[in-house]
Design an enzyme around this catalytic site. Sequence first.
Site, short mmCIF file in Angstrom:
data_model
loop_
_atom_site.label_atom_id
_atom_site.label_comp_id
_atom_site.label_asym_id
_atom_site.label_seq_id
_atom_site.Cartn_x
_atom_site.Cartn_y
_atom_site.Cartn_z
N ARG A 68 0.84 -1.22 0.00
CA ARG A 68 0.00 0.00 0.00
C ARG A 68 0.86 1.26 0.00
NH1 ARG A 68 -4.10 -0.63 4.69
NH2 ARG A 68 -4.80 1.40 3.95
N ASP A 106 -3.08 7.57 3.88
CA ASP A 106 -2.19 7.72 2.71
C ASP A 106 -1.48 9.06 2.64
OD1 ASP A 106 -5.21 7.98 0.68
OD2 ASP A 106 -4.15 9.55 1.77
N HIS A 121 -7.07 7.54 12.03
CA HIS A 121 -6.67 6.13 11.91
C HIS A 121 -5.17 5.98 11.66
CE1 HIS A 121 -11.05 4.84 10.76
NE2 HIS A 121 -10.92 5.15 12.04
N CYS A 129 6.88 1.33 17.39
CA CYS A 129 7.33 0.17 18.18
C CYS A 129 6.15 -0.35 19.00
CB CYS A 129 8.48 0.57 19.10
SG CYS A 129 8.99 -0.76 20.21
N CYS A 132 7.72 0.17 23.00
CA CYS A 132 7.93 1.50 23.63
C CYS A 132 7.26 2.62 22.86
CB CYS A 132 9.44 1.76 23.73
SG CYS A 132 10.23 2.15 22.15
N CYS A 153 14.53 -0.22 21.59
CA CYS A 153 14.34 -1.28 22.60
C CYS A 153 14.29 -2.67 22.02
CB CYS A 153 13.05 -1.00 23.40
SG CYS A 153 11.55 -1.44 22.49
N ASN A 216 -20.87 11.46 -2.16
CA ASN A 216 -20.58 10.05 -2.36
C ASN A 216 -21.45 9.58 -3.52
OD1 ASN A 216 -20.41 7.19 -2.13
ND2 ASN A 216 -19.90 7.40 0.04
C1 BV8 Z 1 -12.24 1.31 18.46
C2 BV8 Z 1 -6.64 1.81 9.46
C3 BV8 Z 1 -12.36 1.62 20.82
C4 BV8 Z 1 -5.65 0.83 9.01
C5 BV8 Z 1 -8.96 1.15 9.77
C6 BV8 Z 1 -18.88 1.49 17.96
C7 BV8 Z 1 -18.01 2.34 18.64
C8 BV8 Z 1 -16.65 2.10 18.65
C9 BV8 Z 1 -16.12 0.99 17.97
C10 BV8 Z 1 -16.96 0.13 17.28
C11 BV8 Z 1 -18.33 0.38 17.27
N1 BV8 Z 1 -18.90 -0.60 16.52
C12 BV8 Z 1 -17.94 -1.44 16.05
C13 BV8 Z 1 -16.75 -1.05 16.50
C14 BV8 Z 1 -15.48 -1.72 16.23
C15 BV8 Z 1 -14.77 -1.21 14.99
C16 BV8 Z 1 -15.70 -0.97 13.82
O1 BV8 Z 1 -16.11 0.17 13.58
N2 BV8 Z 1 -16.01 -2.01 13.08
C17 BV8 Z 1 -16.88 -1.84 11.91
C18 BV8 Z 1 -16.28 -2.57 10.72
C19 BV8 Z 1 -18.27 -2.33 12.28
N3 BV8 Z 1 -14.05 -0.01 15.30
C20 BV8 Z 1 -12.80 -0.12 15.82
O2 BV8 Z 1 -12.27 -1.18 16.09
C21 BV8 Z 1 -12.04 1.19 16.05
N4 BV8 Z 1 -11.47 1.20 17.37
O3 BV8 Z 1 -13.43 1.35 18.36
O4 BV8 Z 1 -11.56 1.36 19.68
C22 BV8 Z 1 -12.77 3.07 20.85
C23 BV8 Z 1 -14.14 3.38 21.05
C24 BV8 Z 1 -14.53 4.71 21.13
C25 BV8 Z 1 -13.58 5.75 20.99
C26 BV8 Z 1 -12.25 5.41 20.73
C27 BV8 Z 1 -11.84 4.07 20.65
C28 BV8 Z 1 -10.87 1.30 15.10
C29 BV8 Z 1 -11.37 1.51 13.69
C30 BV8 Z 1 -10.17 1.83 12.78
C31 BV8 Z 1 -9.82 0.61 11.97
N5 BV8 Z 1 -8.76 0.96 11.03
N6 BV8 Z 1 -7.94 1.40 8.96
C32 BV8 Z 1 -5.63 0.74 7.52
O5 BV8 Z 1 -6.10 1.65 6.82
O6 BV8 Z 1 -5.11 -0.28 7.06
S1 BV8 Z 1 -10.53 1.09 9.13
C33 BV8 Z 1 -10.59 1.36 7.48
O7 BV8 Z 1 -11.96 1.68 7.22
C34 BV8 Z 1 -9.82 2.56 6.95
O8 BV8 Z 1 -9.29 3.41 7.95
C35 BV8 Z 1 -10.90 3.31 6.20
O9 BV8 Z 1 -10.60 4.63 6.06
C36 BV8 Z 1 -12.02 3.06 7.13
C37 BV8 Z 1 -13.37 3.48 6.70
O10 BV8 Z 1 -13.57 3.00 5.38
P1 BV8 Z 1 -13.90 4.13 4.28
O11 BV8 Z 1 -12.81 5.14 4.29
O12 BV8 Z 1 -15.29 4.62 4.49
O13 BV8 Z 1 -13.75 3.32 2.94
P2 BV8 Z 1 -14.86 2.37 2.29
O14 BV8 Z 1 -14.18 1.58 1.22
O15 BV8 Z 1 -15.61 1.67 3.36
O16 BV8 Z 1 -15.89 3.38 1.60
C38 BV8 Z 1 -15.45 4.18 0.51
C39 BV8 Z 1 -16.63 5.04 0.13
O17 BV8 Z 1 -16.20 5.93 -0.89
C40 BV8 Z 1 -17.80 4.26 -0.42
O18 BV8 Z 1 -19.00 4.70 0.22
C41 BV8 Z 1 -17.83 4.63 -1.90
O19 BV8 Z 1 -19.16 4.73 -2.41
C42 BV8 Z 1 -17.19 5.99 -1.89
N7 BV8 Z 1 -16.50 6.39 -3.10
C43 BV8 Z 1 -15.89 5.60 -4.04
N8 BV8 Z 1 -15.35 6.41 -5.00
C44 BV8 Z 1 -15.62 7.70 -4.65
C45 BV8 Z 1 -16.35 7.69 -3.44
N9 BV8 Z 1 -16.75 8.82 -2.83
C46 BV8 Z 1 -16.46 9.99 -3.42
N10 BV8 Z 1 -15.76 10.08 -4.58
C47 BV8 Z 1 -15.33 8.96 -5.21
N11 BV8 Z 1 -14.65 9.06 -6.37
ZN ZN Z 2 10.83 0.25 21.17
#
Ligand code: BV8
Ligand code: ZN
Length: 248
Positions: A68, A106, A121, A129, A132, A153, A216
């Site tokens: 990526r 990105d 994110h 790390c 640490c 570390c 969107n």
């Molecule tokens: C957490 C980083 C505790 C790494 C990513 C309720 C509350 C809290 C948590 C949860 C909850 N319910 C469920 C959860 C757990 C989980 C979660 O949300 N699961 C989902 C799947 C149900 N959440 C977590 O685990 C989060 N942590 O909750 O910790 C906490 C609680 C409260 C407060 C603080 C902490 C951590 C979530 C982060 C996960 N990491 N990525 C990496 O990138 O590799 S997530 C990943 O999805 C990316 O970050 C990405 O950005 C993100 C969202 O996806 P989108 O960006 O929306 O992309 P997607 O493909 O889905 O959609 C693209 C859209 O673009 C489409 O709609 C499409 O139509 C449109 N599109 C296409 N082309 C265009 C366009 N739009 C405009 N123009 C175009 N040309």
């Molecule tokens: Zn370290």
Amino acid sequence: MIPVDALTRLKSARSIAVLTGAGVSAESGVATFRDPDGIWARFSPAELASMDGFMANPQRVLDWYAHRRAVVDAVEPNAGHTALVALERWITQREGTFTLITQNVDRLHQRAGSRNVLEVHGNLVEDRCSVCEEIHKGEQQLDAAGLPVCTMCGGRLRPNVVWFGEDLPRDVWDAAERAAHDADVFMSIGTSSVVWPAAGLAHTARSRGAVIIEVNPTSTDLTPDVTWHIAAPSGTALPLIVAALEAA
Ligand code: BV8
Ligand code: ZN
């Protein structure tokens, strides 16, 4: 394509908060996560974007992030990124405030020139790390298994992104919530609004009386709650919005 009332609200806005997702980078050639040809279509998030997945197969996860990084290094910001830079300049020239909250890792917003960017994110360019928390950019040493370890570390390095199940960076998340809380206009651009707690920001803004503009091509989980849904790619809609504001 751009509702006149939405432009009227933007013209009078004192504070704009924007949440972007992978859709904003799609027109640069970076795969989204949940579109049919998206990244997750080929992999499961649990395997690749979670600590469990990393512990189970660190090389596979590191290879995925290296791939990526290479993709992102080879592309350029698109017209949507550039329009958001112009929108930030337009409102700050009027002593308004602009906060760009991104789920994207990105750094294309920063490469386009956006200044006030909250990466809820994390980012692809740094490693962290796992012991640490020291941030590494490029410099690495490898352990006996050939995996990158911390120069401070010796702990295992991992991408400085937020994986599923991991907390968002506290200070960044608090700033994002404040921006949503204070916004007159909240724009949700290029995100499927399925990942929480980021998907909750629009609801925070709405509960405080902000209008919600969604850009969107398709409907999302948020669409039923938005004030205006502009069904167009961000690279088309955002330059039109900025041109209309600058012409006014
Ligand atoms: C957490 C980083 C505790 C790494 C990513 C309720 C509350 C809290 C948590 C949860 C909850 N319910 C469920 C959860 C757990 C989980 C979660 O949300 N699961 C989902 C799947 C149900 N959440 C977590 O685990 C989060 N942590 O909750 O910790 C906490 C609680 C409260 C407060 C603080 C902490 C951590 C979530 C982060 C996960 N990491 N990525 C990496 O990138 O590799 S997530 C990943 O999805 C990316 O970050 C990405 O950005 C993100 C969202 O996806 P989108 O960006 O929306 O992309 P997607 O493909 O889905 O959609 C693209 C859209 O673009 C489409 O709609 C499409 O139509 C449109 N599109 C296409 N082309 C265009 C366009 N739009 C405009 N123009 C175009 N040309
Ligand atoms: Zn370290």
